[in-house]
Design an enzyme around this catalytic site. Structure first.
Site, PDB file in Angstrom:
ATOM      1  N   GLY A 189       0.833  -1.193   0.000  1.00 49.62           N
ATOM      2  CA  GLY A 189       0.000   0.000   0.000  1.00 49.62           C
ATOM      3  C   GLY A 189       0.863   1.236   0.000  1.00 49.62           C
ATOM      4  O   GLY A 189       2.074   1.154   0.219  1.00 49.62           O
TER       5      GLY A 189
ATOM      6  N   CYS B 239       5.386  -6.119   1.168  1.00 52.42           N
ATOM      7  CA  CYS B 239       5.767  -4.710   1.112  1.00 52.42           C
ATOM      8  C   CYS B 239       5.273  -3.960   2.361  1.00 52.42           C
ATOM      9  O   CYS B 239       5.740  -4.245   3.456  1.00 52.42           O
ATOM     10  CB  CYS B 239       5.239  -4.102  -0.188  1.00 52.42           C
ATOM     11  SG  CYS B 239       6.118  -2.629  -0.643  1.00 52.42           S
ATOM     12  N   TYR B 240       4.284  -3.068   2.240  1.00 53.37           N
ATOM     13  CA  TYR B 240       3.780  -2.395   3.442  1.00 53.37           C
ATOM     14  C   TYR B 240       3.363  -3.434   4.489  1.00 53.37           C
ATOM     15  O   TYR B 240       3.580  -3.258   5.690  1.00 53.37           O
ATOM     16  CB  TYR B 240       2.589  -1.493   3.088  1.00 53.37           C
ATOM     17  CG  TYR B 240       1.848  -0.957   4.303  1.00 53.37           C
ATOM     18  CD1 TYR B 240       2.372   0.108   5.041  1.00 53.37           C
ATOM     19  CD2 TYR B 240       0.641  -1.528   4.719  1.00 53.37           C
ATOM     20  CE1 TYR B 240       1.714   0.591   6.176  1.00 53.37           C
ATOM     21  CE2 TYR B 240      -0.026  -1.055   5.849  1.00 53.37           C
ATOM     22  CZ  TYR B 240       0.514   0.002   6.569  1.00 53.37           C
ATOM     23  OH  TYR B 240      -0.139   0.465   7.678  1.00 53.37           O
TER      24      TYR B 240
ATOM     25  N   HIS C  31       7.404  -7.887  -4.505  1.00 44.95           N
ATOM     26  CA  HIS C  31       6.042  -8.278  -4.915  1.00 44.95           C
ATOM     27  C   HIS C  31       6.054  -9.637  -5.617  1.00 44.95           C
ATOM     28  O   HIS C  31       6.345  -9.698  -6.819  1.00 44.95           O
ATOM     29  CB  HIS C  31       5.450  -7.211  -5.833  1.00 44.95           C
ATOM     30  CG  HIS C  31       5.101  -5.953  -5.113  1.00 44.95           C
ATOM     31  ND1 HIS C  31       3.911  -5.792  -4.446  1.00 44.95           N
ATOM     32  CD2 HIS C  31       5.812  -4.833  -4.899  1.00 44.95           C
ATOM     33  CE1 HIS C  31       3.891  -4.604  -3.864  1.00 44.95           C
ATOM     34  NE2 HIS C  31       5.036  -3.992  -4.121  1.00 44.95           N
TER      35      HIS C  31
ATOM     36  N   GLU D 129       3.581 -11.266  -6.539  1.00 44.01           N
ATOM     37  CA  GLU D 129       2.395 -11.421  -7.393  1.00 44.01           C
ATOM     38  C   GLU D 129       2.590 -10.910  -8.818  1.00 44.01           C
ATOM     39  O   GLU D 129       1.802 -11.223  -9.694  1.00 44.01           O
ATOM     40  CB  GLU D 129       1.183 -10.735  -6.745  1.00 44.01           C
ATOM     41  CG  GLU D 129       1.225  -9.203  -6.676  1.00 44.01           C
ATOM     42  CD  GLU D 129       2.022  -8.654  -5.478  1.00 44.01           C
ATOM     43  OE1 GLU D 129       2.821  -9.422  -4.901  1.00 44.01           O
ATOM     44  OE2 GLU D 129       1.862  -7.469  -5.156  1.00 44.01           O
TER      45      GLU D 129
ATOM     46  N   SER E 201     -22.627  -8.383 -27.680  1.00 45.34           N
ATOM     47  CA  SER E 201     -21.860  -7.877 -28.816  1.00 45.34           C
ATOM     48  C   SER E 201     -21.332  -9.009 -29.687  1.00 45.34           C
ATOM     49  O   SER E 201     -20.827  -8.778 -30.775  1.00 45.34           O
ATOM     50  CB  SER E 201     -20.677  -7.066 -28.297  1.00 45.34           C
ATOM     51  OG  SER E 201     -19.726  -7.943 -27.718  1.00 45.34           O
TER      52      SER E 201
ATOM     53  N   GLY F 100     -18.885 -10.784 -28.558  1.00 42.48           N
ATOM     54  CA  GLY F 100     -17.564 -11.024 -27.986  1.00 42.48           C
ATOM     55  C   GLY F 100     -17.638 -12.015 -26.829  1.00 42.48           C
ATOM     56  O   GLY F 100     -18.725 -12.409 -26.402  1.00 42.48           O
ATOM     57  N   VAL F 101     -16.482 -12.396 -26.344  1.00 42.26           N
ATOM     58  CA  VAL F 101     -16.418 -13.394 -25.274  1.00 42.26           C
ATOM     59  C   VAL F 101     -17.113 -12.910 -23.996  1.00 42.26           C
ATOM     60  O   VAL F 101     -17.894 -13.635 -23.381  1.00 42.26           O
ATOM     61  CB  VAL F 101     -14.946 -13.672 -24.879  1.00 42.26           C
ATOM     62  CG1 VAL F 101     -14.868 -14.598 -23.709  1.00 42.26           C
ATOM     63  CG2 VAL F 101     -14.214 -14.256 -26.008  1.00 42.26           C
ATOM     64  N   ASP F 102     -16.829 -11.669 -23.616  1.00 41.30           N
ATOM     65  CA  ASP F 102     -17.290 -11.207 -22.312  1.00 41.30           C
ATOM     66  C   ASP F 102     -18.815 -11.112 -22.243  1.00 41.30           C
ATOM     67  O   ASP F 102     -19.431 -11.619 -21.313  1.00 41.30           O
ATOM     68  CB  ASP F 102     -16.659  -9.848 -21.973  1.00 41.30           C
ATOM     69  CG  ASP F 102     -15.147  -9.887 -22.121  1.00 41.30           C
ATOM     70  OD1 ASP F 102     -14.586 -10.986 -21.974  1.00 41.30           O
ATOM     71  OD2 ASP F 102     -14.544  -8.845 -22.398  1.00 41.30           O
TER      72      ASP F 102
ATOM     73  N   SER G 200     -20.961 -12.499 -24.243  1.00 38.99           N
ATOM     74  CA  SER G 200     -21.596 -13.805 -24.485  1.00 38.99           C
ATOM     75  C   SER G 200     -21.573 -14.641 -23.210  1.00 38.99           C
ATOM     76  O   SER G 200     -22.559 -15.294 -22.855  1.00 38.99           O
ATOM     77  CB  SER G 200     -20.869 -14.560 -25.593  1.00 38.99           C
ATOM     78  OG  SER G 200     -20.863 -13.815 -26.784  1.00 38.99           O
TER      79      SER G 200
ATOM     80  N   LYS H 270      -9.307 -11.661 -18.273  1.00 35.47           N
ATOM     81  CA  LYS H 270      -9.835 -12.275 -19.503  1.00 35.47           C
ATOM     82  C   LYS H 270      -9.757 -13.805 -19.489  1.00 35.47           C
ATOM     83  O   LYS H 270     -10.721 -14.477 -19.841  1.00 35.47           O
ATOM     84  CB  LYS H 270      -9.036 -11.738 -20.693  1.00 35.47           C
ATOM     85  CG  LYS H 270      -9.620 -12.079 -22.028  1.00 35.47           C
ATOM     86  CD  LYS H 270     -10.582 -11.008 -22.422  1.00 35.47           C
ATOM     87  CE  LYS H 270     -11.203 -11.190 -23.771  1.00 35.47           C
ATOM     88  NZ  LYS H 270     -12.137 -10.068 -24.035  1.00 35.47           N
TER      89      LYS H 270
END
Ligand code: XMP
Length: 504
Positions: free
Chosen positions: A52, A79-80, A165, A167, A218, A220-222, A224, A360
């Site tokens: 943070g 980190c923090y 980090h 991640e 649309s 698209g994948v998202d 749909s 995604k």
């Protein structure tokens, strides 16, 4: 049972949760100062304190509930989070004159966090403070050249801290470090796409109840996947697919085939006349986008009025679309104008965005669990304004038809040759340039078609795809044969930058 990630404001908090999901651990993000009672409700198997912007010296800095630090649940501070652990348990944290930022290499590492890890361990640093003395009984378990305290742990092995980090992708062995922490903490690893789907269904049901939901599909994948999710959740929904006449060959039918059998309440609105009329004579790319966006909202609004009322508008917004910060990890940079902007405010809906914390590839996993066909699940991005920005200059029905047929040849050949998944996006552009050619004994004066195929991670930068010559040759021969209006085929060798992916 969950890994609770306490959020102290790092731009990477969601990424931590995502990495844990990748490791098949269920994770929940709570505010950094969440009371213990709230954390306990999640049955925490482990707790991660995120990084943070604060310093442990700031009077207003967020602090975890002290009950987090009793040792009953293993804790990893990043980190923090690490600095807070050191400070809380009686170590010494110092303000650095300047922030240490960027790549570093661990010169020494040991202990459970680094179990099984060998060779060079490169890590990503991003912080202003540093631990200069560990709390009594704690030990340093990793160091870098600049930072003699890069990771710490307590004697009992209940608390760990990393200054870097794990991640982010700039810490290539970060996933192994996180996995080691999960293993050490004995976290169950049974979080699967099927369970992710159940959780999404639960969330949608709880939020929507008996209200009605409207969705702009649309193709698209998202959107749909979202339509399938609404159907699967059994909520009262209407998915509106606006055919603006700027779609690729067979696209509308493909969407119908994918969504109707799986119970989506789909309404296809053929508005191509209206769009083409509005686009008549428009040559400027931005003006095309404006006209298309405006007409889309009009059409959508009419359907909403006729079929309404709807309380919710569902959108397939992904996490990378949500974060505004331009710096940070790769996918953070995808442009926001790609989603239908302005819709919610204009129509006064409540927004339903069940994918707002997903990436995604996670939506693709959900799509697989929901049975979305691969033709849509794995398909290349396609811009909202469709083929209108690939017919250079003014758009008309005839030119759209020529481009649609040529694009179909190109994309199908890519698929036949197994090249489609290897490129990030492939497209054809119809140029307003004619050139002379011969067909048999006849002189021809045909259009020029530009082919473009790029490799990319997120569309922000791209490189032209090195498609095999023989393949390009086959495409260049096939297109004028099947689409005689086209007399010349060229391949675009421009990367991004300096070019954009689309020509307009
Ligand atoms: P550019 O051309 O900016 O494209 O390099 C990057 C990615 O964005 C897509 N794109 C759009 N998508 N509306 C959209 O929904 C638009 O106006 C638009 N312009 C570009 C493009 O296809 C590529 O994937």
């Amino acid at each position: 049972m969950a890994v609770v990630v306490l959020d102290f404001g790092s731009q990477y908090t969601r990424l931590i949760a995502r990495r844990l999901r990748e490791l098949r651990a269920y994770s929940v993000i709570l505010p950094g100062d969440a009371p213990w009672a709230e954390i306990e409700r999640q049955n925490p198997e482990a707790i991660v304190l995120s990084g943070g912007p604060s310093s442990v010296f700031d009077p207003g800095a967020l602090r975890p509930d002290p009950a987090v630090l009793t040792g009953r649940v293993p804790v990893l501070g990043i980190c923090y989070g690490m600095q807070y652990l050191a400070h809380f348990f009686g170590g010494v944290v110092e303000k650095r004159g300047r922030a240490e930022y960027g790549k570093a290499v661990l010169t020494r590492y040991q202990g459970p966090l680094f179990k099984g890890i060998g060779g060079e361990v490169q890590v990503w640093m991003s912080h202003a403070d540093a631990v200069v003395r560990t709390p009594p009984g704690w030990q340093v378990v990793a160091e870098t050249e600049e930072n003699p305290v890069a990771a710490i742990q307590d004697e009992a092995g209940r608390f760990f801290g990393v200054q870097f980090h794990p991640e982010v992708s700039h810490t290539p062995k970060g996933m192994e470090i996180l996995e080691n922490f999960l293993d050490h903490a004995g976290v169950r690893r049974d979080w699967t796409p099927a369970r992710m789907l159940d959780a999404a269904i639960e969330e949608v049901r709880a939020r929507v109840g008996r209200e009605r939901v409207l969705l702009a599909a649309s193709g698209g994948v998202d959107s749909s996947t979202l339509a399938l999710l609404l159907a699967k959740a059994g909520v009262d929904h209407l998915a509106v697919f606006v055919d603006h006449g700027l779609l690729r060959l067979g696209e509308r039918e493909e969407v119908e085939r994918a969504l109707l059998p799986l119970g989506v309440n789909l309404q296809v609105v053929d508005a191509s006349d209206r769009f083409l009329k509005a686009l008549k004579g428009v040559a400027d790319p931005e003006e095309k986008r404006r006209v298309i966006g405006h007409t889309f909202i009009e059409v959508f609004q009419e359907v909403a009025r006729e079929e309404g009322p709807f309380k919710f508008l569902a959108q397939g917004t992904l996490y990378p679309d949500v974060i505004e910060s331009a710096g940070g990890f790769g996918a953070a940079k995808i442009k926001s104008h790609h989603n239908v902007g302005g819709l919610p405010e204009e129509l006064g809906f409540e927004l339903l965005e069940p994918f707002r914390f997903l990436f995604k590839d996670e939506v693709r996993e959900l799509a697989l669990a929901l049975g979305l066909p691969d033709t849509i699940r794995m398909r290349h991005p396609f811009p909202g304004p469709g083929l209108a920005i690939r017919v250079l200059g003014p758009v008309d029905r005839e030119k759209l038809e020529i481009l649609r047929r040529a694009d179909d040849v190109f994309v199908n050949l890519l698929k036949e040759h197994g090249l489609y998944p290897q490129v990030w996006q492939a497209l054809a552009v119809l140029l307003p340039v004619r050139s002379v050619g011969v067909a048999g004994d006849e002189r021809r004066y045909g259009y020029t078609l530009a082919l473009r195929a790029v490799t990319s991670v997120d569309g922000m930068t791209a490189d032209w795809a090195r498609l095999p010559y023989d393949f390009l040759d086959e495409v260049a021969r096939t297109i004028p044969r099947r689409v005689p209006e086209i007399g010349r085929v060229v391949y675009d060798l421009t990367s991004k930058p300096p070019g954009t992916i689309e020509w307009e």
